[in-house]
Motif scaffolding. Structure first.
Motif, PDB file in Angstrom:
ATOM      1  N   GLU A 340    -138.887  -6.449 -15.601  1.00 47.83           N
ATOM      2  CA  GLU A 340    -140.102  -7.100 -15.127  1.00 47.83           C
ATOM      3  C   GLU A 340    -139.811  -8.509 -14.602  1.00 47.83           C
ATOM      4  O   GLU A 340    -140.418  -8.963 -13.629  1.00 47.83           O
ATOM      5  CB  GLU A 340    -141.174  -7.125 -16.231  1.00 47.83           C
ATOM      6  CG  GLU A 340    -140.814  -7.912 -17.474  1.00 47.83           C
ATOM      7  CD  GLU A 340    -139.950  -7.120 -18.447  1.00 47.83           C
ATOM      8  OE1 GLU A 340    -139.731  -7.619 -19.557  1.00 47.83           O
ATOM      9  OE2 GLU A 340    -139.506  -5.995 -18.099  1.00 47.83           O
ATOM     10  N   ARG A 341    -138.856  -9.218 -15.229  1.00 51.89           N
ATOM     11  CA  ARG A 341    -138.534 -10.557 -14.752  1.00 51.89           C
ATOM     12  C   ARG A 341    -137.818 -10.493 -13.406  1.00 51.89           C
ATOM     13  O   ARG A 341    -138.050 -11.315 -12.524  1.00 51.89           O
ATOM     14  CB  ARG A 341    -137.669 -11.291 -15.787  1.00 51.89           C
ATOM     15  CG  ARG A 341    -138.399 -11.601 -17.070  1.00 51.89           C
ATOM     16  CD  ARG A 341    -137.601 -12.511 -17.970  1.00 51.89           C
ATOM     17  NE  ARG A 341    -137.408 -13.838 -17.381  1.00 51.89           N
ATOM     18  CZ  ARG A 341    -136.741 -14.830 -17.988  1.00 51.89           C
ATOM     19  NH1 ARG A 341    -136.214 -14.617 -19.207  1.00 51.89           N
ATOM     20  NH2 ARG A 341    -136.603 -15.992 -17.413  1.00 51.89           N
ATOM     21  N   LEU A 343    -138.211  -8.140 -11.134  1.00 56.72           N
ATOM     22  CA  LEU A 343    -139.200  -7.806 -10.110  1.00 56.72           C
ATOM     23  C   LEU A 343    -139.990  -9.045  -9.693  1.00 56.72           C
ATOM     24  O   LEU A 343    -140.322  -9.217  -8.514  1.00 56.72           O
ATOM     25  CB  LEU A 343    -140.155  -6.725 -10.624  1.00 56.72           C
ATOM     26  CG  LEU A 343    -139.542  -5.351 -10.875  1.00 56.72           C
ATOM     27  CD1 LEU A 343    -140.588  -4.390 -11.447  1.00 56.72           C
ATOM     28  CD2 LEU A 343    -138.945  -4.777  -9.596  1.00 56.72           C
ATOM     29  N   GLY A 344    -140.282  -9.930 -10.644  1.00 57.52           N
ATOM     30  CA  GLY A 344    -140.966 -11.179 -10.316  1.00 57.52           C
ATOM     31  C   GLY A 344    -140.131 -12.074  -9.419  1.00 57.52           C
ATOM     32  O   GLY A 344    -140.642 -12.685  -8.471  1.00 57.52           O
ATOM     33  N   VAL A 345    -138.820 -12.151  -9.723  1.00 57.05           N
ATOM     34  CA  VAL A 345    -137.917 -12.949  -8.883  1.00 57.05           C
ATOM     35  C   VAL A 345    -137.861 -12.355  -7.477  1.00 57.05           C
ATOM     36  O   VAL A 345    -137.901 -13.080  -6.468  1.00 57.05           O
ATOM     37  CB  VAL A 345    -136.508 -13.007  -9.514  1.00 57.05           C
ATOM     38  CG1 VAL A 345    -135.517 -13.642  -8.544  1.00 57.05           C
ATOM     39  CG2 VAL A 345    -136.541 -13.802 -10.824  1.00 57.05           C
ATOM     40  N   MET A 346    -137.783 -11.039  -7.387  1.00 60.08           N
ATOM     41  CA  MET A 346    -137.737 -10.385  -6.079  1.00 60.08           C
ATOM     42  C   MET A 346    -138.991 -10.700  -5.264  1.00 60.08           C
ATOM     43  O   MET A 346    -138.908 -10.979  -4.058  1.00 60.08           O
ATOM     44  CB  MET A 346    -137.598  -8.865  -6.249  1.00 60.08           C
ATOM     45  CG  MET A 346    -136.225  -8.411  -6.713  1.00 60.08           C
ATOM     46  SD  MET A 346    -136.171  -6.621  -7.017  1.00 60.08           S
ATOM     47  CE  MET A 346    -136.561  -5.967  -5.409  1.00 60.08           C
ATOM     48  N   ALA A 347    -140.147 -10.662  -5.916  1.00 64.69           N
ATOM     49  CA  ALA A 347    -141.392 -10.947  -5.204  1.00 64.69           C
ATOM     50  C   ALA A 347    -141.399 -12.364  -4.651  1.00 64.69           C
ATOM     51  O   ALA A 347    -141.822 -12.594  -3.506  1.00 64.69           O
ATOM     52  CB  ALA A 347    -142.589 -10.726  -6.135  1.00 64.69           C
ATOM     53  N   VAL A 380    -125.188 -10.141  -4.284  1.00 68.05           N
ATOM     54  CA  VAL A 380    -125.450  -9.120  -5.297  1.00 68.05           C
ATOM     55  C   VAL A 380    -125.652  -9.828  -6.631  1.00 68.05           C
ATOM     56  O   VAL A 380    -124.837 -10.676  -7.028  1.00 68.05           O
ATOM     57  CB  VAL A 380    -124.295  -8.108  -5.408  1.00 68.05           C
ATOM     58  CG1 VAL A 380    -124.578  -7.093  -6.518  1.00 68.05           C
ATOM     59  CG2 VAL A 380    -124.080  -7.395  -4.075  1.00 68.05           C
ATOM     60  N   VAL A 381    -126.748  -9.493  -7.302  1.00 66.70           N
ATOM     61  CA  VAL A 381    -127.053 -10.078  -8.601  1.00 66.70           C
ATOM     62  C   VAL A 381    -126.964  -8.983  -9.654  1.00 66.70           C
ATOM     63  O   VAL A 381    -127.628  -7.948  -9.539  1.00 66.70           O
ATOM     64  CB  VAL A 381    -128.465 -10.698  -8.618  1.00 66.70           C
ATOM     65  CG1 VAL A 381    -128.805 -11.199 -10.026  1.00 66.70           C
ATOM     66  CG2 VAL A 381    -128.558 -11.830  -7.606  1.00 66.70           C
ATOM     67  N   VAL A 382    -126.117  -9.199 -10.647  1.00 69.73           N
ATOM     68  CA  VAL A 382    -126.043  -8.277 -11.781  1.00 69.73           C
ATOM     69  C   VAL A 382    -126.803  -8.929 -12.920  1.00 69.73           C
ATOM     70  O   VAL A 382    -126.377  -9.955 -13.472  1.00 69.73           O
ATOM     71  CB  VAL A 382    -124.586  -7.986 -12.183  1.00 69.73           C
ATOM     72  CG1 VAL A 382    -124.556  -7.043 -13.381  1.00 69.73           C
ATOM     73  CG2 VAL A 382    -123.813  -7.396 -11.002  1.00 69.73           C
ATOM     74  N   ALA A 383    -127.973  -8.364 -13.239  1.00 75.27           N
ATOM     75  CA  ALA A 383    -128.861  -8.962 -14.242  1.00 75.27           C
ATOM     76  C   ALA A 383    -128.615  -8.337 -15.604  1.00 75.27           C
ATOM     77  O   ALA A 383    -128.667  -7.111 -15.767  1.00 75.27           O
ATOM     78  CB  ALA A 383    -130.315  -8.761 -13.827  1.00 75.27           C
TER      79      ALA A 383
END
Length: 411
Positions: A340-341, A343-347, A380-383
């Motif tokens: 969820e975090r 997805l917020g960053v992506m938005a 590329v971000v590996v979260a």
């Protein structure tokens, strides 16, 4: 088993892999047109059938063989747009554009519909850019319209073409020429095939538009309109050529070049590519000084062209020109991180104008990184649960906390 559907014969899908070059062509046409002062217009996909019958001519191939005509629920005869000039001229009259500063310079990129045998570069539903300048008889405008397409071709990388140019006169000089041509055709009737005879019966000029090589060769001996131009048409054509020379646009005089529609007058032209037969013309146009009056407007000169998008793509194929899809700016791969975090960053990044994507197929981390490579992602971000690894080509990996991820990626 359920039926499997295919696109109707003579139509085609423009797939995602084909879109980059498609967008290059349509985008360049629009950008060049707007730099020359042309404004975009969109007309309906269908019009009253009489609009095309009256302007194209009852004897034209379009009217006789190629129109998609149907009756609607109210019994009105409608036709899918086979070409772009007549609808734009109709809009010019309907909306009183003759009261605007002249010339009114318009363009559209839209699908056209013609029933014909499908072949390479020739579709029953095809896309076309129409560029129209209505309200001026200035020969410099003829030259501008022609040079506009030459500039588009230069910009996208189309070099293998020949610009063919002719003048077919006007109402002052064409009737006497048509009489001369008709007499010659009568004397050489045995050289004509059925197609040529049909064209001769409706508009003798159209015989020059036949496809038979044997007939075309015989017609080389026929009188040409250039020998019969009145003083005004000759002077207009000389000025068009002079302005094209000033632009540095090379052309070939083609004395048998005509257009297949009745509304053309004076200047006619074609950009002819390396493909043979029906695909050879990548852009065709000319002056149509009587068209607006024919559909109920005031006497109004005009000049324009129609340029096929698929034909331009064929020409680029001949040149070996390709286009790659735009890469993703940031791809997010999850390795146990809070979705969820992310997805917020992506938005937030998307709102800032960055292209972002992530995995929605349940791939392993290795599979996600493979997918990131397919997208061409610049970053590329590996979260992970305790932070994220930011990887950029040519740079060392950077480890950041999730609270700092947005700021890091926004730099």
């Amino acid at each position: 088993m359920a039926a499997r559907f295919q696109a109707p014969r003579g139509t085609h899908d423009v797939l995602p892999a084909e879109q980059p070059l498609w967008q290059t062509v349509t985008g360049a046409l629009a950008e060049v047109a707007e730099r020359y002062g042309y404004r975009r217009i969109q007309t309906p996909n269908f019009e009253d059938t009489d609009l095309f019958q009256r302007t194209s001519g009852q004897g034209s191939d379009i009217v006789q063989k190629e129109m998609y005509t149907f009756a609607d629920q109210g019994g009105r005869s409608l036709t899918l747009r086979p070409e772009g000039t007549a609808p734009i001229a109709r809009a010019y009259v309907e909306h009183g554009m003759h009261r605007d500063p002249q010339p009114v310079k318009l363009y559209t990129v839209a699908p056209m519909y013609r029933y014909a045998a499908p072949q390479k570069g020739r579709f029953r539903e095809h896309w076309q850019c129409s560029v129209e300048a209505i309200g001026s008889a200035d020969p410099a405008l003829d030259a501008e319209v022609i040079q506009l397409y030459a500039e588009f071709a230069r910009r996208v990388g189309i070099t293998q073409y020949e610009l063919q140019l002719n003048s077919i006169g006007d109402g002052a000089c064409r009737p006497a020429y048509v009489e001369r041509l008709g007499a010659w055709l009568d004397e050489h009737a045995d050289a004509l095939d059925a197609d040529a005879r049909a064209k001769r019966a409706t508009n003798p000029l159209r015989v020059f538009d036949v496809k038979s090589p044997a007939v075309r060769e015989a017609l080389r001996e026929a009188p040409t309109i250039g020998e019969s131009l009145c003083a005004e048409c000759a002077a207009h054509f000389a000025d068009v050529r002079r302005y094209l020379d000033a632009y540095g646009v090379a052309y070939t005089l083609e004395p048998t070049l005509v257009r297949g529609l009745d509304y053309y007058t004076r200047t006619v032209f074609e950009f002819v590519g390396p493909e043979e037969k029906a695909q050879s013309a990548i852009c065709s146009g000319g002056r149509y000084d009587g068209l607006v009056e024919e559909i109920g407007g005031p006497p109004t000169p005009g000049i324009g062209f129609g340029a096929g998008i698929e034909r331009a793509l064929l020409a680029l194929e001949q040149e070996g020109v390709t286009a790659a899809p735009a890469p993703i700016d940031v791809f997010f791969a999850l390795d146990g991180g809070p979705r969820e975090r992310i997805l917020g960053v992506m938005a937030e990044l998307r709102r800032a104008g960055l292209a972002c994507d992530a995995d929605y197929a349940g791939r392993s981390l290795k599979g996600q990184l493979t997918q990131a490579g397919r997208t061409g992602a610049r970053t590329v971000v590996v979260a992970r649960a305790d932070g994220a690894a930011v990887r950029r080509a040519g740079e060392a990996e950077v480890l950041v906390g999730l609270d700092d991820l947005l700021d890091t990626l926004s730099r």
